[in-house]
Scaffold this active site. Structure first.
Site, mmCIF file in Angstrom:
data_model
loop_
_atom_site.group_PDB
_atom_site.id
_atom_site.type_symbol
_atom_site.label_atom_id
_atom_site.label_comp_id
_atom_site.label_asym_id
_atom_site.label_seq_id
_atom_site.Cartn_x
_atom_site.Cartn_y
_atom_site.Cartn_z
ATOM 1 N N LYS A 345 1.102 6.135 -29.105
ATOM 2 C CA LYS A 345 0.738 4.787 -29.315
ATOM 3 C C LYS A 345 1.540 4.464 -30.731
ATOM 4 O O LYS A 345 1.609 3.396 -30.921
ATOM 5 C CB LYS A 345 -0.469 5.466 -30.986
ATOM 6 C CG LYS A 345 -1.587 5.615 -30.136
ATOM 7 C CD LYS A 345 -2.727 6.070 -31.116
ATOM 8 C CE LYS A 345 -4.317 7.110 -30.639
ATOM 9 N NZ LYS A 345 -4.615 8.090 -32.570
ATOM 10 N N GLY A 346 2.786 4.603 -30.536
ATOM 11 C CA GLY A 346 4.006 4.397 -31.384
ATOM 12 C C GLY A 346 4.703 3.239 -31.167
ATOM 13 O O GLY A 346 4.965 2.115 -31.529
ATOM 14 N N GLU A 398 10.384 2.344 -25.823
ATOM 15 C CA GLU A 398 9.843 2.861 -26.440
ATOM 16 C C GLU A 398 10.153 2.553 -28.397
ATOM 17 O O GLU A 398 10.938 1.946 -28.155
ATOM 18 C CB GLU A 398 11.276 4.359 -26.243
ATOM 19 C CG GLU A 398 11.346 5.152 -25.311
ATOM 20 C CD GLU A 398 10.136 6.218 -25.380
ATOM 21 O OE1 GLU A 398 9.638 5.845 -26.187
ATOM 22 O OE2 GLU A 398 10.297 7.199 -25.295
ATOM 23 N N ASP A 399 9.578 2.962 -28.482
ATOM 24 C CA ASP A 399 9.644 3.219 -30.290
ATOM 25 C C ASP A 399 10.449 3.528 -30.615
ATOM 26 O O ASP A 399 12.021 2.935 -32.000
ATOM 27 C CB ASP A 399 8.463 3.169 -30.987
ATOM 28 C CG ASP A 399 7.335 5.102 -31.013
ATOM 29 O OD1 ASP A 399 8.636 5.869 -30.078
ATOM 30 O OD2 ASP A 399 6.842 5.298 -30.976
ATOM 31 N N ASP A 402 14.190 10.378 -30.334
ATOM 32 C CA ASP A 402 14.955 11.685 -31.485
ATOM 33 C C ASP A 402 15.459 12.508 -30.269
ATOM 34 O O ASP A 402 17.051 12.001 -30.049
ATOM 35 C CB ASP A 402 13.373 11.437 -31.619
ATOM 36 C CG ASP A 402 14.124 12.962 -33.406
ATOM 37 O OD1 ASP A 402 14.712 13.361 -33.300
ATOM 38 O OD2 ASP A 402 12.688 12.964 -33.541
ATOM 39 N N LYS A 430 17.820 7.908 -32.464
ATOM 40 C CA LYS A 430 18.196 8.155 -33.825
ATOM 41 C C LYS A 430 18.570 9.311 -32.755
ATOM 42 O O LYS A 430 18.638 10.913 -32.445
ATOM 43 C CB LYS A 430 16.807 9.310 -33.950
ATOM 44 C CG LYS A 430 16.903 10.123 -35.852
ATOM 45 C CD LYS A 430 16.105 10.872 -35.924
ATOM 46 C CE LYS A 430 14.515 10.033 -36.589
ATOM 47 N NZ LYS A 430 13.509 11.151 -36.698
ATOM 48 N N PHE A 451 13.448 10.878 -41.044
ATOM 49 C CA PHE A 451 11.891 10.788 -40.694
ATOM 50 C C PHE A 451 11.658 9.287 -40.997
ATOM 51 O O PHE A 451 11.329 8.475 -42.284
ATOM 52 C CB PHE A 451 11.175 11.738 -41.178
ATOM 53 C CG PHE A 451 9.518 11.721 -40.669
ATOM 54 C CD1 PHE A 451 9.932 12.677 -38.998
ATOM 55 C CD2 PHE A 451 8.676 10.963 -40.320
ATOM 56 C CE1 PHE A 451 9.169 12.693 -38.204
ATOM 57 C CE2 PHE A 451 8.001 11.078 -38.983
ATOM 58 C CZ PHE A 451 7.640 12.040 -38.441
ATOM 59 N N VAL A 452 11.589 8.260 -39.473
ATOM 60 C CA VAL A 452 10.940 6.625 -40.189
ATOM 61 C C VAL A 452 9.008 6.545 -40.413
ATOM 62 O O VAL A 452 8.816 7.263 -39.027
ATOM 63 C CB VAL A 452 11.714 5.937 -39.466
ATOM 64 C CG1 VAL A 452 13.457 5.886 -40.265
ATOM 65 C CG2 VAL A 452 11.898 6.135 -38.008
ATOM 66 N N ASP A 458 3.990 6.567 -36.653
ATOM 67 C CA ASP A 458 3.344 7.461 -38.116
ATOM 68 C C ASP A 458 4.149 9.026 -38.293
ATOM 69 O O ASP A 458 5.219 9.546 -37.823
ATOM 70 C CB ASP A 458 1.870 8.031 -36.833
ATOM 71 C CG ASP A 458 2.171 9.071 -36.337
ATOM 72 O OD1 ASP A 458 3.319 9.095 -35.429
ATOM 73 O OD2 ASP A 458 1.474 10.214 -36.092
ATOM 74 N N ARG A 464 1.260 3.750 -39.525
ATOM 75 C CA ARG A 464 1.585 2.961 -38.507
ATOM 76 C C ARG A 464 1.600 1.295 -38.746
ATOM 77 O O ARG A 464 1.798 0.509 -37.974
ATOM 78 C CB ARG A 464 0.586 3.177 -37.138
ATOM 79 C CG ARG A 464 0.736 4.516 -36.503
ATOM 80 C CD ARG A 464 -0.472 4.065 -35.381
ATOM 81 N NE ARG A 464 -0.469 5.792 -34.681
ATOM 82 C CZ ARG A 464 0.651 6.170 -34.276
ATOM 83 N NH1 ARG A 464 1.882 6.355 -33.860
ATOM 84 N NH2 ARG A 464 0.179 7.696 -33.367
#
Ligand code: IMP
Length: 483
Positions: A345-346, A398-399, A402, A430, A451-452, A458, A464
């Protein structure tokens, strides 16, 4: 030095007796190697299995060979006696001089003179090899060769039985699996059978589970790197915990406290100096805890959600960057149609804003996948594409990237559908934590190793809806908690 038919016969009798036993694949192969070496009166024997893409050979059973010789890394199938994999019997009279040997200097220090190798054939194709080694130069008779070929045939049955067993077990665990998984899985079958029953540390087992989840092939401690010598003698070595063959990267997972890392860092620096071609990454205890926390696991995953510490990118900054990215994308795809694909969902906020700013015709499709749950499953696509992308220009949106494991998996899945082109646009990169080097064509911001949350991202389902991107309160990711 004559080896009687009788000794070969009784060795074969002993070997065939264990083939169908309940012992593990490794134990069966070690037993075969031992009985083969003894019957042939050689100093060592090694049984190797070839991965499905026929790139490298993994040791599945050994007898009489030193740890150093075995841990010289996975053997490159194209470089290490490739004739055997062509189905030929290979005889090396002097391993220290023969250019067909991949590591002649190690053969020399280990006192290996002659080698005889035969293929293990499954349905007419090489699936592995058996090699025997002697310290004194030796010629092998026809009887020796035919005995070794018989052992190779038995090994073929052992390998195929192990694969079948593994497949049945996997099918039972996961009913639906992607095609890509199927093909890479077969190559990982024997590895799965060979995985150590005991890891040196529980975090290694957790890491192996995470790699399995993302279908990333791994080998546990396959290679030791000599670091210091006194004359010919190796006095210091370093054995990274994992090797990821597809990514050609070694991973050292350390459970030491941050302040005790100096010694390990020194060794890693030495490896990089002595073996510049080798790619080694260190994952510290904190790195690993952060990785697991992403999925709500590990020491940090349990922590209470406190709140956002500071804003990293305001709503206005995000919108400005998206306008620039959209301009670049619209220019690069001018005159073409584009399919935007996102993973729920990001990505929802970013996807919505990005597509509104594009000036070319686009269609949008959304996928959903299962995230790591620590339960030994594999990543699954829980919602697939609505329309075919074959022959289409595809932009994966993509959000955040990582480790790159999710994207790597999705790109594998999408490319199997043969799109005309496949590129990636991510809002956040990241980079510091990358394990899989996936190519990123459009990047919004490079973010620090924090961690963002917000703007679609989320933590345990929350945050979110924030219109900005913020860093989660450091209390949550506090290093002291881990030490
Ligand atoms: P990767 O497979 O490690 O690259 O992880 C990618 C996925 O992990 C992203 O699509 C996010 O869902 C999640 N993720 C990674 N880092 C963060 C973060 O800092 N905040 C929120 N989610 C993250």
């Amino acid at each position: 030095m004559s080896r009687s038919r009788g000794s070969y016969y009784s060795a074969l009798k002993r070997i065939t007796r264990v083939v169908n036993s309940a012992l593990s694949l490794r134990k069966i192969c070690n037993y075969i190697a031992k009985n083969t070496a003894r019957a042939m009166q050689v100093n060592g024997c090694r049984i190797l299995s070839l991965n499905a893409r026929k790139e490298y050979l993994i040791t599945v059973g050994t007898y009489g060979l030193s740890d150093l010789y075995l841990k010289k890394g996975p053997l490159d199938a194209r470089k290490s006696l490739p004739d055997i994999l062509e189905g030929k019997i290979v005889f090396i009279a002097d391993a220290t001089k023969d250019e067909r040997i991949q590591h002649p200097q190690i053969a020399q220090t280990q006192g290996i003179a002659s080698i005889l190798g035969v293929p293990v054939l499954g349905k007419g194709e090489a699936i592995g090899e058996i090699r025997v080694y002697t310290r004194e130069p030796r010629k092998f008779s026809e009887a020796d060769k035919s005995f070794l070929l018989s052992v190779a045939n038995i090994c073929a049955v052992v390998f195929e039985r192990a694969e079948l067993h593994q497949l049945l077990e996997q099918d039972y665990k996961t009913q639906t699996r992607e095609k890509r998984r199927k093909s890479s899985q077969v190559s990982a079958l024997l590895n799965t059978h060979l995985r150590p029953t005991t890891f040196a540390h529980p975090s290694e087992e957790d890491f192996a589970k995470l790699l399995d989840f993302y279908c990333i092939e791994w080998l546990y401690e396959p290679r030791s790197f000599p670091l210091k010598w006194e004359g010919d003698k190796i006095v210091e070595m370093f054995t990274p915990d994992f090797y990821l063959p597809e990514l050609d990267v070694y991973i050292e997972l350390t459970t030491l406290k941050q302040n005790l890392l100096t010694e390990k860092n020194r060794k890693l620096r030495q490896i990089r100096q002595l073996y510049p071609e080798v790619n080694v990454k260190l994952i510290t205890k904190n790195d690993f805890a952060k990785l697991l926390a992403k999925y709500g696991y590990g020491p940090l995953g349990e922590a209470k959600v406190e709140g956002v510490d500071r804003v990293l990118y305001s709503h206005a900054q995000i919108q400005r960057r998206i306008r620039t990215l959209s301009r670049h994308i619209s220019r690069d795809y001018a005159g073409q149609r584009l399919v935007l694909i996102g993973i729920l969902k990001g990505v929802v906020c970013f996807m919505a804003d990005l597509m509104q700013n594009l000036s070319i015709p686009v269609t949008v499709d959304l996928m959903a996948i299962s995230y790591y749950g620590g339960d030994g499953q594999v990543v699954k696509i829980t919602r697939d594409l609505d329309s075919s992308i074959t022959g289409q220009h595809v932009l994966m949106v993509e959000d955040i990237v990582d480790t790159g494991m999710t994207l790597n998996y999705i790109l594998g899945h999408l490319s199997a559908h043969n799109p005309a082109s496949l590129r990636v646009c991510t809002l956040l990169d990241k980079r510091a934590r990358r394990l899989v080097n996936v190519p990123l064509d459009y990047v919004g911001f490079e973010v620090p190793d924090e961690f963002v949350v917000g703007y679609g991202l989320d933590y345990k389902g929350e945050y979110r809806n924030l219109p900005f991107i913020g860093i989660l309160h450091p209390e949550l990711i506090k290093d002291d908690e881990l030490q």
